[in-house]
Scaffold this active site. Structure first.
Site, short mmCIF file in Angstrom:
data_model
loop_
_atom_site.label_atom_id
_atom_site.label_comp_id
_atom_site.label_asym_id
_atom_site.label_seq_id
_atom_site.Cartn_x
_atom_site.Cartn_y
_atom_site.Cartn_z
N GLY A 1 0.78 -1.23 0.00
CA GLY A 1 0.00 0.00 0.00
C GLY A 1 0.80 1.28 0.00
O GLY A 1 0.31 2.32 0.46
N SER A 2 2.02 1.26 -0.54
CA SER A 2 2.80 2.51 -0.53
C SER A 2 2.19 3.53 -1.49
O SER A 2 2.21 4.74 -1.20
CB SER A 2 4.27 2.25 -0.85
OG SER A 2 4.46 1.89 -2.20
N MET B 1 -3.95 -6.71 -7.12
CA MET B 1 -3.44 -7.77 -8.01
C MET B 1 -4.52 -8.81 -8.28
O MET B 1 -4.32 -10.01 -8.11
CB MET B 1 -2.20 -8.41 -7.39
CG MET B 1 -1.09 -7.41 -7.06
SD MET B 1 -0.56 -6.38 -8.44
CE MET B 1 0.61 -7.46 -9.20
N ILE C 1 -7.82 -9.66 -11.12
CA ILE C 1 -8.51 -9.28 -12.35
C ILE C 1 -10.01 -9.23 -12.08
O ILE C 1 -10.56 -10.09 -11.38
CB ILE C 1 -8.17 -10.28 -13.47
CG1 ILE C 1 -6.68 -10.13 -13.82
CG2 ILE C 1 -9.04 -10.08 -14.68
CD1 ILE C 1 -6.16 -11.20 -14.76
N ASN D 1 -5.63 3.07 -12.64
CA ASN D 1 -4.65 2.12 -12.11
C ASN D 1 -3.25 2.68 -12.31
O ASN D 1 -3.02 3.45 -13.25
CB ASN D 1 -4.78 0.79 -12.87
CG ASN D 1 -3.77 -0.25 -12.41
OD1 ASN D 1 -3.59 -0.47 -11.21
ND2 ASN D 1 -3.09 -0.90 -13.35
N HIS E 1 0.60 1.27 -13.06
CA HIS E 1 1.29 0.06 -13.51
C HIS E 1 2.79 0.36 -13.63
O HIS E 1 3.16 1.41 -14.17
CB HIS E 1 0.75 -0.37 -14.88
CG HIS E 1 1.42 -1.60 -15.42
ND1 HIS E 1 1.10 -2.87 -14.99
CD2 HIS E 1 2.40 -1.75 -16.35
CE1 HIS E 1 1.86 -3.74 -15.62
NE2 HIS E 1 2.65 -3.10 -16.45
N GLU F 1 6.38 6.58 -8.99
CA GLU F 1 4.96 6.21 -8.81
C GLU F 1 4.32 7.09 -7.74
O GLU F 1 3.20 7.58 -7.91
CB GLU F 1 4.83 4.74 -8.41
CG GLU F 1 5.24 3.76 -9.48
CD GLU F 1 4.94 2.31 -9.09
OE1 GLU F 1 3.86 2.04 -8.53
OE2 GLU F 1 5.80 1.45 -9.36
C1 GAR Z 1 3.42 -0.95 -7.41
O1 GAR Z 1 4.71 -0.93 -7.98
C2 GAR Z 1 2.38 -0.90 -8.50
O2 GAR Z 1 2.74 -0.13 -9.60
C3 GAR Z 1 2.27 -2.36 -8.85
O3 GAR Z 1 2.36 -3.04 -7.63
C4 GAR Z 1 3.13 -2.27 -6.71
C5 GAR Z 1 2.32 -2.09 -5.47
O4 GAR Z 1 3.07 -1.49 -4.46
N1 GAR Z 1 1.06 -2.64 -9.54
C6 GAR Z 1 0.94 -3.58 -10.45
O5 GAR Z 1 1.84 -4.32 -10.79
C7 GAR Z 1 -0.44 -3.68 -11.06
N2 GAR Z 1 -0.42 -4.52 -12.21
P1 GAR Z 1 2.33 -0.73 -3.27
O6 GAR Z 1 1.36 -1.74 -2.65
O7 GAR Z 1 3.43 -0.40 -2.32
O8 GAR Z 1 1.64 0.47 -3.82
#
Ligand code: GAR
Length: 218
Positions: free
Chosen positions: A17-18, A95, A97, A112, A114, A179
Site C-alpha cells: 500500500g505505498s 493484483m 482481475i 490504475n 502500472h 509512482e
Molecule cells: C506498485 O509498484 C504498483 O505499480 C504495482 O504493484 C506495486 C504495489 O506497491 N502494480 C501492479 O503491478 C499492477 N499490475 P504498493 O502496494 O506499495 O503500492
C-alpha cells in the site's frame, strides 16, 4: 465562496500500500480535489489496511477466497463502493482481475498505476521484462482501466533511465519513487476535471502542458 464537492475516492489494494499512502497524503491537502473515503483489500492481511485505518479511513477486507466466483467477489465489492458513495476507484497494487461487467460499470471512473511505460511490459515482473528487452528508459503509467489487462487509455507516465548495473530491485525502487509522485498528480487531474475520457481517448484541458525533455511527463 462556494463549497466545491470533492470527488469521493476508494483505493483498492492487495498488499503493502505505498501508492495508497501517497494518495492519502496528497488528499490531506485542503485544496486537493479528491477525498479518500474507503480503502478495500482482497487480502485481509494486506499491510496497507492497518496504515489506512490508523489515519481514520474506513477499511474493508474482502477475502476473494471466501467468494465462490469472480462475479460474486466483484458483486460484494460493488456493494461496498455503492454504500460509500464512491465516484472514482483507484487501484494501487490491486493484483486481481475483475469481471468485464465490473470494469464496464466503472468505465471512465477507475484508474490504475502500472510499473512500466505502457504499452510495453504488461502483466507482472515488469522490471525483469524491461531488463530482458534492454530498454534504456523504463517507468510507470497511470491509466483508465478497461477489460483488457493493462491496456486502458493513458493519463500520465514517468520515466527513469535504466542504469548499467541495474537489477529488478534497484529499478523497482527508483520507479516506486516516481509512482509516488505521479499517481497523486494524475488523481488530481482526473478528480479536478482537467482530464477526462472521451470514448477511448484521454482529453486534457488546455492548462495541462507537460514540459519537453522532462523525464517526468507532468
Ligand atoms: C506498485 O509498484 C504498483 O505499480 C504495482 O504493484 C506495486 C504495489 O506497491 N502494480 C501492479 O503491478 C499492477 N499490475 P504498493 O502496494 O506499495 O503500492
Amino acid at each position: 465562496m462556494a463549497v466545491v464537492r470533492k470527488t469521493r475516492v476508494a483505493i483498492l489494494i492487495s498488499g503493502r500500500g505505498s501508492n495508497m499512502a501517497s494518495l492519502i497524503a496528497a488528499a490531506e491537502a485542503s485544496d486537493f480535489p479528491a477525498e479518500i473515503v474507503l480503502v478495500a483489500a482482497n487480502r485481509p492481511e494486506a499491510p496497507g489496511l492497518a496504515f489506512a485505518a490508523a489515519r481514520g479511513i474506513p477499511t474493508r477486507a474482502l477475502d476473494h477466497k471466501a467468494y465462490p466466483s469472480r462475479e460474486a467477489f466483484d458483486g460484494a465489492l460493488q456493494a461496498e463502493l455503492a454504500a460509500a458513495g464512491i465516484d472514482l476507484v483507484c487501484l494501487a497494487g490491486f493484483m486481481r482481475i475483475f469481471s468485464a461487467g465490473f470494469v464496464e460499470a466503472w468505465a471512465g471512473r477507475m484508474i490504475n498505476i502500472h510499473p512500466s511505460l505502457l504499452p510495453l511490459f504488461k502483466g507482472t515482473h515488469t522490471h525483469e521484462q524491461a531488463l530482458a528487452a534492454g530498454v534504456r528508459l523504463h517507468g510507470c503509467t497511470v491509466h483508465y482501466v478497461v477489460p483488457e489487462l493493462d491496456a486502458g487509455p493513458i493519463i500520465a507516465q514517468a520515466a527513469v533511465p535504466v542504469r548499467p548495473g541495474d537489477d529488478a530491485d534497484t529499478l523497482a525502487a527508483r520507479i516506486l519513487v516516481q509512482e509516488h509522485r505521479l499517481y497523486p498528480q494524475a488523481l488530481a487531474l482526473v478528480a479536478g476535471g482537467q482530464v477526462r475520457l472521451e470514448g477511448e481517448r484521454v482529453v486534457f484541458s488546455d492548462d495541462v502542458v507537460p514540459a519537453d525533455g522532462a523525464l517526468l511527463s507532468l
